[in-house]
Design a protein around this motif. Structure first.
Motif, short mmCIF file in Angstrom:
data_model
loop_
_atom_site.label_atom_id
_atom_site.label_comp_id
_atom_site.label_asym_id
_atom_site.label_seq_id
_atom_site.Cartn_x
_atom_site.Cartn_y
_atom_site.Cartn_z
N ILE A 216 0.77 -1.06 0.18
CA ILE A 216 0.13 -0.11 0.01
C ILE A 216 0.90 1.22 0.04
O ILE A 216 1.75 1.51 1.07
N SER A 217 0.82 2.13 -1.23
CA SER A 217 1.59 3.22 -1.13
C SER A 217 1.41 4.39 -0.40
O SER A 217 0.19 4.76 -0.47
N LEU A 218 1.93 4.97 0.47
CA LEU A 218 1.47 6.18 1.19
C LEU A 218 2.04 7.28 0.50
O LEU A 218 1.52 8.45 0.62
N ARG A 219 2.87 7.13 -0.71
CA ARG A 219 3.02 8.25 -1.40
C ARG A 219 4.28 7.57 -2.35
O ARG A 219 5.00 6.72 -2.21
N ASP A 220 4.36 8.31 -3.69
CA ASP A 220 5.42 8.04 -4.60
C ASP A 220 5.98 9.58 -4.77
O ASP A 220 5.77 10.45 -3.84
N LYS A 221 5.95 9.96 -6.04
CA LYS A 221 6.12 11.37 -6.42
C LYS A 221 5.16 12.34 -5.93
O LYS A 221 5.08 13.33 -5.95
N THR A 242 -2.19 -10.03 4.85
CA THR A 242 -0.93 -9.47 4.59
C THR A 242 -0.62 -8.35 3.65
O THR A 242 -0.83 -8.38 2.67
N TYR A 243 -0.08 -7.38 4.41
CA TYR A 243 0.27 -6.18 3.31
C TYR A 243 1.69 -5.59 4.09
O TYR A 243 2.02 -5.58 4.95
N GLN A 244 2.19 -4.45 3.13
CA GLN A 244 3.49 -3.88 3.46
C GLN A 244 2.98 -2.35 3.08
O GLN A 244 2.43 -1.96 2.27
N LEU A 245 3.76 -1.47 3.74
CA LEU A 245 3.68 0.23 3.43
C LEU A 245 4.96 0.56 2.69
O LEU A 245 6.07 0.25 3.06
N GLU A 246 4.49 1.01 1.48
CA GLU A 246 5.50 1.82 0.78
C GLU A 246 5.60 3.32 0.88
O GLU A 246 4.58 3.91 0.82
N VAL A 247 6.85 3.76 0.94
CA VAL A 247 6.96 5.38 0.92
C VAL A 247 8.07 5.56 0.18
O VAL A 247 9.33 5.11 0.36
N GLU A 248 7.75 6.34 -1.14
CA GLU A 248 8.59 6.74 -1.92
C GLU A 248 8.84 8.31 -2.52
O GLU A 248 7.74 8.58 -2.28
N GLY A 249 9.78 8.57 -2.90
CA GLY A 249 9.65 9.96 -3.48
C GLY A 249 9.78 10.26 -5.02
O GLY A 249 9.98 11.63 -5.43
N MET A 250 9.74 9.08 -5.73
CA MET A 250 9.74 9.03 -7.21
C MET A 250 8.75 8.21 -7.75
O MET A 250 8.03 7.42 -6.82
N GLY A 251 8.53 8.03 -8.90
CA GLY A 251 7.50 7.32 -9.64
C GLY A 251 6.05 7.71 -9.57
O GLY A 251 5.88 8.83 -8.85
N GLY A 252 5.28 7.17 -10.43
CA GLY A 252 3.93 7.73 -10.41
C GLY A 252 3.14 6.50 -11.18
O GLY A 252 3.51 5.66 -11.53
N PRO A 262 -9.93 17.77 -12.23
CA PRO A 262 -10.66 18.78 -11.57
C PRO A 262 -11.68 18.28 -10.62
O PRO A 262 -12.47 18.97 -10.19
N TYR A 263 -11.35 17.03 -10.37
CA TYR A 263 -12.48 16.18 -9.48
C TYR A 263 -12.03 15.89 -7.92
O TYR A 263 -10.66 15.61 -7.85
N ALA A 264 -12.78 16.09 -7.10
CA ALA A 264 -12.28 15.66 -5.85
C ALA A 264 -12.54 14.18 -5.35
O ALA A 264 -13.41 13.79 -4.83
N ILE A 265 -11.49 13.55 -5.95
CA ILE A 265 -11.26 11.93 -6.04
C ILE A 265 -10.05 11.44 -4.96
O ILE A 265 -9.17 12.00 -5.68
N ASP A 266 -10.48 11.01 -4.02
CA ASP A 266 -9.32 10.31 -3.33
C ASP A 266 -8.70 9.13 -4.08
O ASP A 266 -9.52 8.54 -4.98
N TRP A 267 -7.33 8.75 -3.93
CA TRP A 267 -6.86 7.45 -4.56
C TRP A 267 -5.71 6.82 -3.52
O TRP A 267 -5.17 7.87 -2.91
N CYS A 268 -5.39 5.93 -4.08
CA CYS A 268 -4.33 5.14 -3.39
C CYS A 268 -3.84 4.10 -4.32
O CYS A 268 -4.69 3.17 -5.00
N PHE A 269 -2.60 3.89 -4.59
CA PHE A 269 -1.91 2.78 -5.25
C PHE A 269 -1.63 1.58 -4.38
O PHE A 269 -1.01 1.82 -3.27
#
Length: 303
Positions: A216-221, A242-252, A262-269
């Motif tokens: 579960i990605s908490l962030r990428d770029k 079972t899951y693990q958490l990802e924190v990255e500063g690049m990628g998309g 222009p839409y208020a849509i939440d998202w998660c990778f």
């Protein structure tokens, strides 16, 4: 799992020519949908280019999976231009077809340029992809284009018992995107959503490893909204999957275009980690793939 996944892996679908994958998906859906819990409305055709949308019930959310891959375009004098970001090594085998027939050749690197060794000139603009070789054992699958055949596979498994939600097969993700904005507009005008999950593949790192579950990605770029992430994580913890958490500063991913829309849509990778990204030898844990399938099913019933 094996036949469907192997069939997906054998389809060539380089960015810009996703039509073969769209045709496969339409055929698969036509054969299997009678056994699904809910019969979806299916949207495709010229106004969607090669994208494909399935609407189940009364959606609040959507799952996005891109159907394109990295690859190459033939230029002049046997030169190859990359599509997306393929990792290029001398001797890598490529396949494709032009007006004169099938093509099988090797990559030749020279002075930072890539060329092919096919014994005749290949039509300009021909798209080539990695030659496929699939290795499956008790722990891993290794092949070209697990990114994003695994994301597509996850969506097709989700279709089996999804009651409410959009399944969105997008194009061009590997080469700059561009299809998600018009897909989002159509979705929001037809049956609007509040959230989106990105069914894609990430990479192994020092903090994200094989056999430790889907990432579960908490962030990428780009950075999803914390309030939505907390909701996802609470459900993931409750699920016991079972899951693990990802924190990255690049990628998309397609998440970028959702965030920029222009839409208020939440998202998660959410996707399994792989080794050897964008090579012919991408490698993913079967345990992580199964946790991906299980977690998406759990989340789409509760988000």
């Amino acid at each position: 799992m094996t036949k469907l996944l192997f069939d997906l892996l054998r389809i060539e679908s380089v960015s810009g020519n996703e039509e073969p994958m769209t045709e496969f998906l339409l055929n698969h859906i036509d054969k299997r949908k009678a056994a699904w819990k809910v019969q979806p409305e299916i949207f495709y055709g010229d106004k969607f280019h090669d994208c494909l949308l399935l609407k189940f019930g009364d959606p609040r959310g959507a799952v996005f999976a891109h159907i394109d891959t990295v690859g190459f375009t033939t230029r002049y004098e046997n030169q190859l231009l990359p599509i997306g970001g393929p990792e290029i090594e001398n001797g890598t085998r490529l396949v494709g077809e032009d007006s004169l027939g099938p093509i099988s050749c090797k990559v030749i690197l020279h002075d930072d340029f890539a060329f092919h060794d096919f014994p005749r000139a290949i039509d300009r603009g021909t798209l080539l992809s990695f030659e496929q070789s699939i290795i499956l054992d008790q722990e891993f699958i290794q092949a070209a284009y697990l990114d994003n055949r695994l994301g597509i596979y996850n969506c097709l498994k989700l279709c089996e018992d999804l009651e409410n939600g959009w399944i969105v097969f997008s194009t061009y993700e590997e080469h700059g995107g561009g299809s998600v904005p018009f897909l989002l507009r159509y979705i929001q005008e037809t049956a609007p959503i509040e959230f989106a999950l990105i069914s894609d593949v990430t990479w192994t790192t020092e903090g994200v490893k094989h056999h430790e579950g889907v990432a579960i990605s908490l962030r990428d770029k780009f950075i999803p909204r914390k309030r939505f992430l907390e909701k996802v994580l609470k459900l993931a913890e409750e699920s016991g999957i079972t899951y693990q958490l990802e924190v990255e500063g690049m990628g998309g991913s397609d998440g970028r275009e959702i965030q920029f829309s222009p839409y208020a849509i939440d998202w998660c990778f959410i996707g399994p980690p792989e080794d050897n990204v964008h090579t012919p030898n991408e490698k993913v844990s079967l345990k992580d793939l199964q946790s991906m399938v299980d977690l998406y099913r759990y989340l789409m019933k509760r988000l």
